[in-house]
Design an enzyme around this catalytic site. Sequence first.
Site, PDB file in Angstrom:
ATOM      1  CG  HIS A 198       6.906   4.316   1.022  1.00  0.00           C
ATOM      2  ND1 HIS A 198       6.090   4.728  -0.015  1.00  0.00           N
ATOM      3  CD2 HIS A 198       8.060   3.903   0.445  1.00  0.00           C
ATOM      4  CE1 HIS A 198       6.727   4.573  -1.159  1.00  0.00           C
ATOM      5  NE2 HIS A 198       7.913   4.074  -0.920  1.00  0.00           N
TER       6      HIS A 198
ATOM      7  CG  PHE B 276      -1.946  -1.065   1.161  1.00  0.00           C
ATOM      8  CD1 PHE B 276      -2.926  -1.035   0.193  1.00  0.00           C
ATOM      9  CD2 PHE B 276      -1.927  -2.108   2.059  1.00  0.00           C
ATOM     10  CE1 PHE B 276      -3.878  -2.029   0.121  1.00  0.00           C
ATOM     11  CE2 PHE B 276      -2.882  -3.103   1.996  1.00  0.00           C
ATOM     12  CZ  PHE B 276      -3.856  -3.073   1.027  1.00  0.00           C
TER      13      PHE B 276
ATOM     14  CG  ASP C 105      -0.880 -12.330   4.298  1.00  0.00           C
ATOM     15  OD1 ASP C 105      -0.394 -13.414   3.925  1.00  0.00           O
ATOM     16  OD2 ASP C 105      -0.484 -11.233   3.857  1.00  0.00           O
TER      17      ASP C 105
END
Length: 849
Positions: free
Chosen positions: A423, A421, A535
């Site tokens: 930093h 997405f 995840d």
Amino acid sequence: MRSWWGKSSSKETKKKTGKEGFIDTIRKFRIPSEKKSTNRSGGTRRGCTDTVSELGSLSRVESRSVSPSRESKLVARCQSFQERPQAQPLPLPGHHPNRVARTESGIIASRKPRQEKGSKPSPFTPPPHAAYTRARPDAADFDGVEFASSESCSDSDDPPDSSQLSPLASDYDTISRTTAGSPSNMIIKDQLPVMKIHSRDVAKSSDHLFNNHTSSSPSRRKMLSSHVPNLAVPYNGAVFSAPDSSISSPSRSPLRAFGSEQVINSAFFSTRPNPDFPFLGSGHCSSPGSGQNSGHNSMGGDMAGLFWQPSRGSPEYSPLPSPKMTSPGPSSRIHSGAVTPLHPRAGGATIDSQNNRPEDVKQKSHRLPLPPVTISNSLPFSQSNSAATSPSVPRSPGRPDNLPSPGSRWKKGKLLGRGSFGHVYVGFNSDSGEMCAMKEVTLFSDDAKSKESAKQLGQEVSLLSRLSHPNIVRYYGSEMVDDKLYIYLEYVSGGSIYKLLQDYGQFGELAIRSYTQQILSGLAYLHAKNTIHRDIKGANILVDPNGRVKLADFGMAKHITGQTCPLSFKGSPYWMAPEIIKNSSGSNLAVDIWSLGCTVLEMATTKPPWSQYEGVAALFKIGNSKELPVIPDHLSDEGKDFVRQCLQRNPLHRPTAAQLLDHSFVKNAAPLERPILYSEPSDPPTNGGIGHPRNRQTLDSDKLATHSFRVHRPAFISSDVQIPRNISCPVSPIGSPLLHSRSPQHLNGRMSPSPICSPRTTSGTSTPLTNINGSKIPYHHHVNQSVYLHEISKPTNISYRDPVPDMFRAKQSPGRQYGGHAVLADSVSHLLLRDRVNFKPSLDLNHQL
Ligand SMILES: Nc1ncnc2c1ncn2[C@@H]1O[C@H](COP(=O)(O)OP(=O)(O)OP(=O)(O)O)[C@@H](O)[C@H]1O
């Protein structure tokens, strides 16, 4: 690429809805009346001195307009990085790829396919293909796959199992809605991938994300809305992005483009796709994942993440750009919401754009549920607010000028990592001296990926804001500044497990036990809320300097209302449960348990299971074969059994997280936290060290978190030791000087100076725990405090409160939470007294030995 890109026209209605929705979202942003800073226009890039940025840019530049043939070359080149010695800056000690656990049960047989009881033989055999034998797989490269199928369990026809539902489920209605129908949901079934786009959900999600926005600037709104989102509708399982489009993400690496077409066509579908193996679409990984310290195996390619990179050195330790950094990182989780921080218009100038921001630009905070921070809405961005002017904010040579998060008191510090997405930076508040992790995401109204990212980020924020557990990274708040979204999170400075593995090699068993126990605690809490992480892997588990583990990256997380709804093809392939790959329904929560088993193996070997296979082959192995991965011999029997329990192919056979907390592998886990209270071994604190300033500080910082660490501590096997919980020690899985100095056993000469060494470590550097007579102390003789541990490990019965920076806390509930040392001392006394009482019986270990 135009072929599928252009097909979006057939979905005009949805697209329009999506556009309107997204514009609505943007409208809710506080938008300055001024035009956006011109330096955000295309072409601007970070200075080449920024190692990370440069590396990312390299990848992006190359990936921008690549023809298929070019893509192939790039892919090949990137793959070759894995074989380059310099691409592996850190050694990986102690890996035992060929070690095989041979157990009595015969469950684990090295490389010997084993058919599971009652299961049908797989009709599919991974066909020989160049892709399978060409390069070493990089698990991370296809980590994070999100090949979404039917998405929302909330929409499932399956009646929810009330026995499994949490009463808190209603809290997640919104989340469920926002997660329903991922815009990138793609289904490749029967060789004909179909993509479903629910643009309205993007808007819905975005609205949810920013539903408290109060105003927006008409001029800005106009500017943003003038860019009609060119909704990308991949048709053939293509990457959900526009590789050749002007609105394609420049952050995509070559492997991103490689993703669906190269892998799916040549590696996967060129073979005979197994109907039983519904390879669901290609997600898209937008992130090159090559960010420093991302260590998260995120990579940017849709199916690009098909290669396990054994060692991707942390750029933090390497100021020089590594060739590998131009390749997709090991994390190419292929998910639906990749957003690029570097839009074509931004040209990578996500930071530059802030440099020239007019001073009178106002920022608007976007209050989200439970933000512990109140972000100033009126503070104009000015140089005085810039971290560049603050000497307290560390500078790194490879980093552009420190720039603050405009509008907030947080100043942007060093780059921690890069994900799909955007930093992640250290955020520093020079007023309070506190830190956080700032996730910076650039959103553009004309970027389909921005919409997707808005949705996913909204989902992540929504979920995180409702979670409070010591083993889950805390969400502090967020704000939108121009086209940048800042999400403020608890800063977990130790990095991810993945990074620790890369830097230090495999963990000793005690560390694995402790980490696993903490992961389980977080999962049990999460699952009690009917939320799946989806995840779980080393890269998404952060470790703080005290050895406390925090689940992170909830971009894939999902709240469910049913137990057996169709499973989305999301996750990171090497950690992905077989039922996801086979698209069979199952106990959704159980997918996290499978991933946990893989993570245990990852911690024990530095690699996830099946990493010896290329991604697609690994998928076949996981999904279709009956093999179980090799379990290293050096893992204890308890560890092996734990892994086997997690890796049962039938999800219904897998224990729940709560059940696994009772498994002997973690039940007797040693906490890595160590006391810092002892100044003298002969003078143990009789009151838990309450009066000691340092104690108070330590305990205060921990907020007396009723964390679920097991209090079993083999290093503290001494009847005269009173040890409060929540004490810190370095995270190092192998003894460190600090540990030595803090170890009462070391101090009194009874124990090994390395209290967290693993008796089974293969490094040979650790010393087994011994008792006073020098005999080794077996695990089962370690202090058993199961009664007490049961009590503290029930996540649902505990109101967890992790540390929140004081400034947040003060804003949140002044004078209420954690107020005053008296209250603190009382709480500590209570806890410690309870600890002592519970410790007592087990502290008589000397009598047992
Ligand atoms: N709270 C945090 N504290 C410290 N570092 C963090 C934190 N959150 C993220 N990071 C660092 O930033 C990197 C990227 O973060 P993260 O993975 O959350 O981003 P992302 O965009 O969600 O990535 P992806 O979804 O691809 O995994 C991580 O690998 C980690 O190194």
